[in-house]
Design a protein around this motif. Structure first.
Motif: not given
Ligand code: MG
Ligand code: ADP
Length: 388
Positions: A123, A125, A162, A174
């Motif tokens: 994760s 991101s 996201e 996440d």
């Molecule tokens: Mg990710």
């Protein structure tokens, strides 16, 4: 952290107003349960993404990443679903989502540097979104980091960034982990209603012995985008529909066999069995952690891997080999973690056996001619914060 300040200076020619950071995460157990209204149990990693930031120019984002060396300018009034493309979607998207929530979001100059492997299922991101979100909240006086309710709202904005701007269909685990985890604890997150509980997970032994979670980034290709993820989701929805339920969360584990008998084909039965037993394993792990029984936790990790490999069919050779190698070197238990088809595995390893376990994993990969995996031993760390 010093490195990100130097990077900021090199790009913007001044000192940043502050540095914020947010951790990557690894899910201990509860895989492919999030979109079934289930339970997940992530921990925050000591590996973090750092964002050195200043307010910059109103309406403008200027962002640099040390990971790809790019500096990008984005006009905030042009941000929306699908725009901008690429990595700045995660940064601009958070500002856009906070503005959609009615917050005043001015501008931002940001330099990013990260310790979280990018694209390894740990994760990066969310760590990127949450480090930026934390900075924007503090710089704009939004106050979202002050309590769990504010952090949960910031997590929701990061999820929206996201999903809608970057266009990645992820659940909320996440971002919740990156913003809500506590050091020395796992985060029990109920994906049905977003409620959380902090479960003590102090792996330090009385004399620096104890246990670690050994994370192995297999470096194998993520292939969730070839439709496998969507197929699993659809299978779960079909199974729930055939059972007349809102989601597989509603299957009582006691009645599992009877429920499976009512499903129309064997593939659906295996998919549903994974989800229902996996949600139950999360409950059992929480109970065993509270009782201090790590051996039982290890057995549950093993059972989770078997279920993901055989019933849910989302493992791959690299994940299976890393798990088996860690076990052979003394892990109490091990499993793939994340969506599967690559990414990372975890093993619960006595501190004294970490070097052996790492060696076993590396040798097993080398013997097969696979690229060298990256291993790191971690304990549960802290959520997003301001560092300086
Ligand atoms: Mg990710
Ligand atoms: P994961 O979250 O498992 O690491 P994702 O595919 O969800 O993998 O996110 C990876 C993407 O996030 C990268 O392709 C990039 O666009 C973005 N990203 C994450 N960290 C950084 C970083 N430090 N610098 C630039 N982009 C990043």
């Amino acid at each position: 952290m010093n490195r990100v300040v130097e990077t900021y200076r090199a790009v913007f020619g001044t000192d940043p107003e502050g540095v914020w950071s947010a951790p990557g995460r690894v899910n201990l157990i509860g895989e492919h349960t999030d979109y079934n209204d289930g339970l997940v149990l992530p921990i925050a990693l000591p590996q973090r993404t750092y964002a050195a930031c200043s307010p910059g120019v109103d309406g403008l984002l200027r962002a640099h990443s040390a990971q790809n060396g790019e500096t990008v300018e984005v006009r905030l009034d042009e941000v929306g679903p699908g725009t901008p493309a690429g990595w700045t979607a995660y940064v601009a998207g958070v500002m856009w989502a906070l503005a959609c929530d009615g917050h005043h979001v001015g501008g931002l100059d940001v330099a990013i540097d990260s310790e979280v492997p990018v694209g390894g299922g740990l994760s990066s991101s969310a760590a990127l979104e949450c480090s930026v979100g934390a900075a924007v909240s503090d710089l704009g006086g939004l106050g979202l980091l002050g309590d769990e309710a504010g952090r949960a709202r910031l997590a929701a904005a990061c999820v929206r960034a996201e999903n809608e701007v970057a266009g990645a269909p992820t659940g909320g685990m996440d971002q919740s982990a990156s913003l809500l985890c506590r050091e020395g604890h796992a985060l029990l997150l109920d994906c049905r209603n977003g409620s959380i509980e902090h479960v003590p997970l102090d792996l330090r032994g009385p004399e620096g012995d104890g246990f670690v979670v050994l994370v192995t980034d297999t470096r194998a290709e993520h292939a969730l985008n070839d439709g496998q993820y969507a197929q699993r989701r659809t299978a779960c929805e079909r199974a729930a529909t055939e059972l007349g339920l809102d989601s597989l969360r509603d299957v009582d584990p006691q009645d599992l066999d009877a429920a499976l008998d009512r499903l129309s084909d064997d593939e659906l039965r295996r998919r549903a069995r994974h989800v229902v037993t996996e949600i139950q394993r999360v409950r059992e792990v929480v109970g065993r952690l509270r009782a201090g029984d790590l051996r039982a936790v290890g057995r549950l990790l093993d059972a989770s891997h078997t279920s993901l490999r055989d019933d849910y069919e989302v493992s791959c050779a690299e994940l299976d080999v890393s798990v088996e190698a860690a076990r052979s070197a003394g892990a109490l238990g091990a499993r793939m973690t994340g969506g599967g088809f690559g990414g990372s595995s975890i093993a619960l390893v006595p501190s004294g056996a970490v070097a052996d376990a790492e060696r076993a994993v590396r040798e097993a990969f080398a013997a097969r001619g696979w690229p060298e995996p990256e291993c790191f031993a971690v304990r549960p760390d802290a959520a997003a914060r301001r560092d300086t």
